[in-house]
Scaffold this motif. Structure first.
Motif, PDB file in Angstrom:
ATOM      1  N   ASP A 160     -32.933 -13.511   4.376  1.00 51.94           N
ATOM      2  CA  ASP A 160     -31.640 -12.844   4.166  1.00 51.94           C
ATOM      3  C   ASP A 160     -30.561 -13.850   3.772  1.00 51.94           C
ATOM      4  O   ASP A 160     -29.732 -13.582   2.889  1.00 51.94           O
ATOM      5  CB  ASP A 160     -31.212 -12.100   5.440  1.00 51.94           C
ATOM      6  CG  ASP A 160     -32.009 -10.828   5.664  1.00 51.94           C
ATOM      7  OD1 ASP A 160     -32.735 -10.414   4.742  1.00 51.94           O
ATOM      8  OD2 ASP A 160     -31.918 -10.256   6.765  1.00 51.94           O
ATOM      9  N   CYS A 161     -30.562 -14.987   4.428  1.00 49.84           N
ATOM     10  CA  CYS A 161     -29.574 -16.028   4.112  1.00 49.84           C
ATOM     11  C   CYS A 161     -29.758 -16.539   2.685  1.00 49.84           C
ATOM     12  O   CYS A 161     -28.785 -16.735   1.941  1.00 49.84           O
ATOM     13  CB  CYS A 161     -29.684 -17.174   5.101  1.00 49.84           C
ATOM     14  SG  CYS A 161     -29.189 -16.766   6.800  1.00 49.84           S
ATOM     15  N   LEU A 162     -31.008 -16.762   2.285  1.00 51.65           N
ATOM     16  CA  LEU A 162     -31.275 -17.231   0.930  1.00 51.65           C
ATOM     17  C   LEU A 162     -30.873 -16.191  -0.111  1.00 51.65           C
ATOM     18  O   LEU A 162     -30.363 -16.535  -1.174  1.00 51.65           O
ATOM     19  CB  LEU A 162     -32.759 -17.582   0.776  1.00 51.65           C
ATOM     20  CG  LEU A 162     -33.190 -18.956   1.287  1.00 51.65           C
ATOM     21  CD1 LEU A 162     -34.701 -19.101   1.234  1.00 51.65           C
ATOM     22  CD2 LEU A 162     -32.528 -20.071   0.493  1.00 51.65           C
ATOM     23  N   THR A 163     -31.096 -14.918   0.210  1.00 48.48           N
ATOM     24  CA  THR A 163     -30.691 -13.855  -0.706  1.00 48.48           C
ATOM     25  C   THR A 163     -29.176 -13.857  -0.912  1.00 48.48           C
ATOM     26  O   THR A 163     -28.681 -13.659  -2.026  1.00 48.48           O
ATOM     27  CB  THR A 163     -31.136 -12.488  -0.175  1.00 48.48           C
ATOM     28  OG1 THR A 163     -32.568 -12.464  -0.065  1.00 48.48           O
ATOM     29  CG2 THR A 163     -30.687 -11.367  -1.098  1.00 48.48           C
ATOM     30  N   GLU A 164     -28.431 -14.117   0.169  1.00 54.28           N
ATOM     31  CA  GLU A 164     -26.978 -14.110   0.104  1.00 54.28           C
ATOM     32  C   GLU A 164     -26.437 -15.245  -0.775  1.00 54.28           C
ATOM     33  O   GLU A 164     -25.410 -15.097  -1.438  1.00 54.28           O
ATOM     34  CB  GLU A 164     -26.392 -14.210   1.513  1.00 54.28           C
ATOM     35  CG  GLU A 164     -24.881 -14.194   1.585  1.00 54.28           C
ATOM     36  CD  GLU A 164     -24.278 -12.871   1.141  1.00 54.28           C
ATOM     37  OE1 GLU A 164     -23.080 -12.858   0.794  1.00 54.28           O
ATOM     38  OE2 GLU A 164     -24.987 -11.841   1.139  1.00 54.28           O
ATOM     39  N   ILE A 165     -27.122 -16.376  -0.791  1.00 53.63           N
ATOM     40  CA  ILE A 165     -26.604 -17.538  -1.530  1.00 53.63           C
ATOM     41  C   ILE A 165     -27.419 -17.862  -2.779  1.00 53.63           C
ATOM     42  O   ILE A 165     -27.205 -18.890  -3.414  1.00 53.63           O
ATOM     43  CB  ILE A 165     -26.575 -18.787  -0.616  1.00 53.63           C
ATOM     44  CG1 ILE A 165     -27.985 -19.152  -0.123  1.00 53.63           C
ATOM     45  CG2 ILE A 165     -25.647 -18.556   0.560  1.00 53.63           C
ATOM     46  CD1 ILE A 165     -28.020 -20.380   0.770  1.00 53.63           C
ATOM     47  N   GLN A 166     -28.356 -16.983  -3.159  1.00 54.03           N
ATOM     48  CA  GLN A 166     -29.257 -17.293  -4.270  1.00 54.03           C
ATOM     49  C   GLN A 166     -28.541 -17.425  -5.612  1.00 54.03           C
ATOM     50  O   GLN A 166     -29.022 -18.115  -6.522  1.00 54.03           O
ATOM     51  CB  GLN A 166     -30.342 -16.222  -4.385  1.00 54.03           C
ATOM     52  CG  GLN A 166     -29.838 -14.844  -4.794  1.00 54.03           C
ATOM     53  CD  GLN A 166     -30.954 -13.819  -4.900  1.00 54.03           C
ATOM     54  OE1 GLN A 166     -32.132 -14.171  -4.810  1.00 54.03           O
ATOM     55  NE2 GLN A 166     -30.606 -12.568  -5.090  1.00 54.03           N
ATOM     56  N   SER A 167     -27.380 -16.789  -5.763  1.00 58.21           N
ATOM     57  CA  SER A 167     -26.674 -16.855  -7.039  1.00 58.21           C
ATOM     58  C   SER A 167     -26.038 -18.218  -7.279  1.00 58.21           C
ATOM     59  O   SER A 167     -25.636 -18.526  -8.413  1.00 58.21           O
ATOM     60  CB  SER A 167     -25.591 -15.772  -7.105  1.00 58.21           C
ATOM     61  OG  SER A 167     -24.621 -15.962  -6.086  1.00 58.21           O
TER      62      SER A 167
END
Length: 370
Positions: A160-167
């Motif tokens: 979830d954390c990686l999804t939030e900052i993936q951009s």
């Protein structure tokens, strides 16, 4: 829905912010009194018990906008100043460092150990008894919150954390020079005796709870106060001693997407090389600095913000050692690799004050958006 993802981003990004501030305050020769005050003020705001109650509230992951606002308030609670440009780049740097740590973690336990590494470093930064109590309180929050979760739940939080900052896809000069990032922003992992191999053992491990499953803490890392975390993830990358441990090898990921596998590249002579490197760096009279300048205090203090420029190193090779004894080709190859490695790190860390002011490097020069 998996809860309690917010503390992972908040504490890790806050720890990275303190790493940058400490490094720049020291590099710019800010007085010890001001340095101590800034670190204490920021730590006190970051780990204030009332703030942690909000952060650890069992809710969905807070958006990056909330995290940024909270961390900016933390940074600005001290006597230093951050202009908008530096604030933007500092935030990007914090995100990329945490993204690296989450993307290269080998299992759920390492995600938690990385967070504890940040807390350990903060504890070492502050001398005030009250502030150390804040750090210990944050440590208890971490163990109590995640200790009862399964490996599957913690790994889902990491995703979830990686999804939030993936951009955020930014090249960071330090990671590039240390071989931890590639030009396409994908990451390479530095491993030191640590690999949970969670993806390979997922069916066996995913239902174990963090505190219920314990392997040798000397190998898999301790969750106790001041324990040996083993992993490098979460440690202060700005210290000249970062990574100077035995049994390090580089693993390369061909894609920045965290779902892609990591292919390992081993080197049997790496331990000898790193030990030799540690001895060489240990002879430096002054601690090396990173080549960037963060404008912490504003225009009145520009004189304290000289940049660091690379130094030139000569490389000399011979078929004989210092005692005149012949050395084998393998030994010469190792020596050549070691020399190149030392030259690379000297270039990364050296601090030469002869660089003119027009060549000053701002923090914006360390980040390159893709």
């Amino acid at each position: 829905m998996i809860y309690c993802a917010t503390p992972i981003l908040y504490l890790n990004m806050g720890g990275e912010m303190l790493y940058v501030l400490q490094q720049r305050l020291q590099a710019q020769k800010i007085s010890p009194e001001k340095t101590t005050q800034v670190i204490n003020d920021v730590t006190g705001a970051l780990l204030n018990p009332k703030q942690l109650e909000v952060v650890f509230d069992r809710g969905p992951l807070m958006r990056l906008a909330w995290l940024r606002t909270s961390l900016e308030r933390v940074a600005l609670c001290s006597i230093m100043k951050l202009d908008d440009n530096s604030s933007n780049k500092l935030f990007d740097l914090m995100i990329m460092m945490v993204k690296y740590q989450l993307a290269t973690a080998t299992g759920p336990r390492e995600v938690i150990l990385s967070t504890l590494n940040h807390l350990d470093a903060i504890r070492d930064m502050v001398m005030d008894k009250k502030l150390r109590g804040y750090v210990d309180n944050a440590h208890r929050y971490i163990v109590e919150t995640y200790g009862g979760m399964t490996y599957k739940e913690i790994w889902s939080i990491r995703d979830d954390c990686l999804t939030e900052i993936q951009s955020h896809c930014v090249r960071v000069s330090m990671l590039l020079k240390l071989g931890m990032q590639n030009e396409d922003t994908s990451f390479n992992r530095l491993i030191q005796r640590y690999n949970e191999k969670y993806q390979e053992r997922r069916e066996v491990l995913e239902n174990f709870k963090l505190l219920d499953y314990s392997e040798d803490e000397n190998v898999m890392g301790s969750l106790s106060f001041c324990g040996n975390r083993v992993t490098l993830l979460g440690r202060n990358i700005y210290l000249p001693t970062f990574g100077l441990v035995p049994n390090i090898r580089l693993t390369r990921s061909l894609h920045h997407d965290h779902h892609h596998p990591i292919v390992e590249v081993s080197n049997k002579s790496m331990r000898q090389e790193i030990e030799t490197l540690a001895k060489q760096l240990g002879k430096e009279d002054t601690p090396p600095m990173r080549p960037f300048s963060l404008k912490l205090f504003g225009h009145d203090d520009r004189a304290a913000m000289d940049c660091c420029t690379p130094d030139e190193s000569a490389v000399h090779s011979s078929n004989k050692d210092e005692d005149g004894n012949l050395v084998s080709k393998a030994t010469r190859d190792i020596e050549a690799y070691r020399t190149n490695l030392i030259t690379s790190i000297d270039t990364d860390f050296a601090d030469v004050e002869q660089s003119p002011r027009p060549q000053e490097m701002d923090i914006m020069n360390m980040l390159d958006a893709v």
